[in-house]
Structures are given as structure tokens and as C-alpha cells.
Design a protein around this motif. Structure first.
Motif, short mmCIF file in Angstrom:
data_model
loop_
_atom_site.label_atom_id
_atom_site.label_comp_id
_atom_site.label_asym_id
_atom_site.label_seq_id
_atom_site.Cartn_x
_atom_site.Cartn_y
_atom_site.Cartn_z
N ALA A 33 0.82 -1.22 0.00
CA ALA A 33 0.00 0.00 0.00
C ALA A 33 0.85 1.26 0.00
O ALA A 33 0.47 2.27 -0.59
N ASP A 34 2.00 1.20 0.66
CA ASP A 34 2.89 2.37 0.72
C ASP A 34 4.08 2.23 -0.23
O ASP A 34 5.07 2.93 -0.08
N ASN A 35 3.97 1.30 -1.20
CA ASN A 35 5.08 1.03 -2.13
C ASN A 35 6.38 0.73 -1.40
O ASN A 35 7.46 1.14 -1.83
N ALA A 36 6.24 0.00 -0.30
CA ALA A 36 7.40 -0.42 0.50
C ALA A 36 8.20 0.76 1.02
O ALA A 36 9.38 0.64 1.33
N GLY A 37 7.55 1.92 1.08
CA GLY A 37 8.22 3.12 1.56
C GLY A 37 9.04 3.84 0.52
O GLY A 37 9.66 4.87 0.82
N LEU A 38 9.04 3.35 -0.72
CA LEU A 38 9.86 3.94 -1.78
C LEU A 38 9.11 5.00 -2.56
O LEU A 38 7.89 4.97 -2.68
N THR A 39 9.87 5.91 -3.12
CA THR A 39 9.35 6.90 -4.07
C THR A 39 9.72 6.45 -5.47
O THR A 39 10.91 6.24 -5.76
N LEU A 40 8.74 6.29 -6.35
CA LEU A 40 8.93 5.72 -7.67
C LEU A 40 8.27 6.57 -8.74
O LEU A 40 7.38 7.37 -8.43
N PRO A 41 8.66 6.40 -10.01
CA PRO A 41 7.96 7.10 -11.09
C PRO A 41 6.51 6.66 -11.17
O PRO A 41 6.14 5.57 -10.72
N ALA A 42 5.69 7.49 -11.76
CA ALA A 42 4.28 7.17 -11.94
C ALA A 42 4.12 5.85 -12.69
O ALA A 42 4.85 5.57 -13.65
N GLY A 43 3.21 5.03 -12.23
CA GLY A 43 2.95 3.75 -12.88
C GLY A 43 3.69 2.59 -12.27
O GLY A 43 3.44 1.43 -12.62
N PHE A 44 4.62 2.86 -11.35
CA PHE A 44 5.39 1.79 -10.71
C PHE A 44 4.92 1.58 -9.27
O PHE A 44 4.41 2.50 -8.62
N GLY A 45 5.09 0.37 -8.80
CA GLY A 45 4.80 0.03 -7.42
C GLY A 45 5.92 -0.84 -6.88
O GLY A 45 6.74 -1.36 -7.62
N ALA A 46 5.94 -1.00 -5.56
CA ALA A 46 6.99 -1.81 -4.94
C ALA A 46 6.42 -2.56 -3.74
O ALA A 46 5.45 -2.13 -3.10
N LEU A 47 7.05 -3.68 -3.44
CA LEU A 47 6.70 -4.45 -2.26
C LEU A 47 7.97 -4.95 -1.58
O LEU A 47 9.02 -5.09 -2.22
N LYS A 48 7.85 -5.17 -0.30
CA LYS A 48 8.93 -5.81 0.44
C LYS A 48 8.74 -7.31 0.31
O LYS A 48 7.77 -7.88 0.80
N VAL A 49 9.68 -7.94 -0.37
CA VAL A 49 9.60 -9.38 -0.60
C VAL A 49 9.89 -10.14 0.68
O VAL A 49 9.24 -11.12 1.02
N ALA A 50 10.90 -9.67 1.42
CA ALA A 50 11.30 -10.35 2.65
C ALA A 50 12.14 -9.42 3.50
O ALA A 50 12.77 -8.49 2.99
N GLU A 51 12.15 -9.71 4.78
CA GLU A 51 13.04 -9.04 5.73
C GLU A 51 14.01 -10.10 6.24
O GLU A 51 13.65 -10.95 7.06
N THR A 52 15.24 -10.09 5.74
CA THR A 52 16.19 -11.15 6.10
C THR A 52 16.90 -10.88 7.42
O THR A 52 17.41 -11.81 8.05
#
Length: 426
Positions: A33-52
Motif C-alpha cells: 500500500a505504501d510502495n514499501a516506503g519507496l518513491t517511484l515514477p508514476a505507474g510503478f509500485g513496490a513491495l517488500k519481498v522479505a526481511e532477512t
């Protein structure tokens, strides 16, 4: 996209549904929901795959959804290579680990997983599912690599002709008689270059090779952490970490501001026999010139010997480029095809000027050459501008990998987060 509050509830519900649909990649993976805390160009999203929870350096991602992550040290239950398996939602779980040695390099090619410690390179046979068959029985292919007290990690990459390339970093800042000492001059000829400060080429399928079996492919590179084989050009590209402390060592020649900005972090396209000039020169991205190093008679203006190769692109100093990836996938828009992503780990030595970096940038390419200005692609790994300026980043991007669907994976070697960036706007 903006949602106006004057809309009725049914309209808002429809709008939210559209947004949630837009955040879903073709593979079914949904951005956080928060794009993993990242700022990205319009149209992109992000997720945290794992916390190692470990120092995650370089990584590879298989078409089957297995992620191999190299750790800086064997600091995860005594293992230095983590194995993660992704679920259909893109989240991954650590399922196992192997290897009792730290380091950075990891690469998957032609039925083997290649990894490196700070002194050796190993390979593990994988099956048709890209699973390591005998994790406790690696084949040792290179031994006795030079290692000093700095720049000791060995990044690796393979070409398409059975060769493996290994960075052997220079165990020095600028090859002075007294490393990093104020006013100390450079050692004539820089004897370090006999065994370090360059890229060495070995055979990928020959066991127990030593330094003498390898070829010094290129020289004059202070340290390379991010490197990649450009398959479109069939050529090796590397990102060099530029030298430090121009003002600290030569305060009469360089201001604090100049020392914070210089020299450039450089992208080099390498051929066998190339010399990038370290420690005798550095590249000044402001003057757009190769400048003679002060340890070897320079004054910040004298130009270096033209025999040293030019970078194909240059970036601000001290950003620490730790990952390089040429994008060949089909998920992202066409502008990204065959361009380069670079993970900048972030600076430590710009003080009292603000620190900088802690982001992933994109460098456009056209016809095999950088074309146009680079741009920040993924930002806010640090957590806030204040944390960037102070050099106290929450996360520091390091390794890059491309998923089978064309998504981009990024490691963080501060807290061990694995990120995945997807394109959601079709």
C-alpha cells in the motif's frame, strides 16, 4: 492520481477498485500500500519481498521463484547464502541457507550458481529447477585472490563464452606511501597494480585456478562492486568507486565542497587491455576531464595522460555504486529496455557537506551508449531527507536482479530488506 472528496461513496468505491486493480502486475503480484516506503515514477509500485535481518549484498532470482542472496558475512544462522522461495503474492520466506563464508558475488548461469568469498570463487551445480544439488559440496574454481584491509569484496559476472570476471579491488585509497595521510605522495608506478586494482578473467569451468591462471583483463580500477555483462553489446561494464578525501589529504588544492563532489563515480565499458587510470588520475564530472591525481603531480587542473580510457558516463562523487544491471525485461516501458539501473549505496565522506545517494538510478541507453541524463528511479530507502543528509539511512540499496517477469529486485545490506519493483500501469 487524485481522488476528490466531493465524489459520492459509490464513485469513491469504484475509484478505489480501479486503483487496486492498477497496482496489480500481470503476474498477480500486488504492490504494498505504501510502495514499501519507496518513491517511484508514476505507474510503478513496490513491495517488500522479505526481511532477512542480514547484510544482503548481491542476489539472483530464478524463473521458478527461488531467490539466492549473498550475505556480507555468515551472519544468518552461520550461513552466508540465503535461499528464499516466493509465494504467488510475491512475498518470500527463507527456507534454507548454506556456505560458511561471507562476501558479495553471486551469479547463475549454465547450470551453476557461482559465488565468491573475499579470497575465492565457488560454484554449485543446480538441477532443472535451478535448485542447488549439493549445497555442502561446492566446487572451488579460483583460489588465493588478493585481499587487503579495504575493498576486499569480490564481485563476479560471466560472459557468454565460458569466462568469469572477478573484481580485485585496490587495498588503498590512492596508492600513497602512507594511505590517506595528509600530504603523502603516491608510490611511483603503484606496485599494488601488480595484483589488484582491476578485473581478472578466469575460466568458468576450470577447477582450482590461481592468480597465475587468470588474465588481468583491465587495470587502473580502484574498486568495482557493481558490474554486469551487456549481452546486447557482448561487453563488460563496471561502476568504479572513485577515490576519497581530496581536501583531507591536499587541503591547499581542494575545498571541502570540491572534495564532497569529486571525483566522479564512473561507468566504464571495458575491453581487454584497457587502463582506467587509477591511481594516477580521476575523472572530474564538472570539468568533463580526466585530471592528474594530486599524489602524482596534479593540482586539480592538469589533465591526465590521454592513454587512460574515458568513462561512458559519470555521476556525482562518493555515492558508492554497488549494483549494476542492464534491463532486458518486457514489464517496464520501452524507454527502460537495454538501459542501466545503478544502485547507489550512499556516501559517508562528504561531511561537513550533506551526505547523498541511497537510491537506485536509471541511465538511458541508445545504440549501445548512454543517451540522455540519468534519473533517480527509486528513492527514500534512507527514510527521510534528514537521514540522507546525516548519513544515517534506514536502508542502503546494494544488489540488483531482474525477475523472470521483468520486475526489478533490490537488496538492502543495512537491515536486509529485499524489495521488488513492478510496473502496474498498463
Amino acid at each position: 492520481m487524485k481522488i476528490k472528496l466531493k465524489y459520492t461513496l459509490p464513485v469513491v468505491a469504484v475509484a478505489i477498485s480501479v486503483i487496486l486493480f492498477a497496482l496489480k502486475a500481470d503476474s498477480g503480484v500486488v504492490a504494498d500500500a505504501d510502495n514499501a516506503g519507496l518513491t517511484l515514477p508514476a505507474g510503478f509500485g513496490a513491495l517488500k519481498v522479505a526481511e532477512t535481518g542480514a547484510q544482503a549484498r548481491h542476489l539472483v532470482v530464478t524463473p521458478q521463484g527461488t531467490i539466492y542472496v549473498k550475505l556480507a558475512r555468515n551472519n544468518k544462522d552461520g550461513k552466508a547464502i540465503l535461499v528464499l522461495h516466493e509465494a504467488s503474492n510475491g512475498k518470500a520466506t527463507i527456507t534454507s541457507g548454506f556456505g560458511n563464508y561471507g562476501g558479495t558475488g553471486i551469479y547463475l548461469k549454465d547450470g551453476y550458481l557461482y559465488t565468491s568469498s573475499n579470497r575465492e570463487v565457488f560454484r554449485y551445480k543446480v538441477n532443472e529447477k535451478n535448485e542447488v544439488i549439493n549445497p555442502n559440496e561446492p566446487e572451488k574454481i579460483i583460489t588465493g585472490l588478493k585481499m587487503g584491509r579495504e575493498h576486499e569484496t569480490k564481485s563476479i559476472v560471466l560472459d557468454n563464452a565460458g569466462n568469469i570476471y572477478v573484481n580485485v579491488g585496490a587495498y588503498s585509497n590512492s596508492c600513497q606511501y602512507e594511505d590517506r595521510a595528509k600530504g603523502s605522495m603516491g608510490i611511483p608506478g603503484c606496485p599494488i597494480l601488480d595484483s589488484a586494482g582491476g578485473i581478472w578473467q578466469f575460466k568458468a569451468n576450470k577447477l582450482n585456478q590461481t592468480y597465475g591462471d587468470g588474465v588481468r583483463y583491465t587495470t587502473g580500477l580502484r574498486n568495482v562492486v557493481g558490474l554486469d555483462w551487456n549481452t546486447q553489446l557482448n561487453q563488460l561494464f563496471v561502476m568504479q568507486h572513485g577515490r576519497d578525501q581530496l581536501h583531507d589529504i591536499f587541503p591547499d588544492m581542494y575545498t571541502i565542497k570540491e572534495s564532497a563532489l569529486l571525483p566522479a563515480e564512473c561507468l566504464y565499458a571495458l575491453k581487454k587491455g584497457d587502463n582506467a587510470g587509477w591511481p594516477f588520475m580521476y575523472y572530474d564530472q564538472i570539468q568533463h576531464k580526466k585530471i592528474m591525481a594530486p599524489e602524482y603531480g596534479g593540482d586539480g587542473k592538469k589533465e591526465a595522460d590521454p592513454k587512460f580510457i574515458d568513462p561512458v558516463a559519470a555521476y556525482p562523487g562518493h555515492l558508492a555504486p554497488n549494483g549494476l544491471l542492464f534491463y532486458t525485461g518486457n514489464m517496464f516501458p520501452e524507454k527502460y529496455k537495454n538501459g542501466a539501473f545503478i544502485a547507489f549505496h550512499g556516501s559517508w565522506n562528504r561531511a561537513p557537506e550533506p551526505q547523498a545517494g541511497y537510491f537506485v538510478v536509471f541511465q538511458p541507453f541508445k545504440n549501445g551508449k548512454p543517451a540522455g541524463d540519468w534519473e533517480v528511479f527509486a528513492d527514500n530507502f534512507a527514510g527521510s531527507p534528514a537521514k540522507v543528509a546525516a548519513g544515517r539511512a534506514d536502508h542502503r540499496p546494494c544488489g540488483l536482479a531482474q525477475g523472470a517477469d521483468g520486475s526489478l529486485y533490490v537488496t538492502d545490506d543495512s537491515r536486509g530488506t529485499i524489495y521488488r519493483i513492478i510496473y502496474t500501469k498498463k
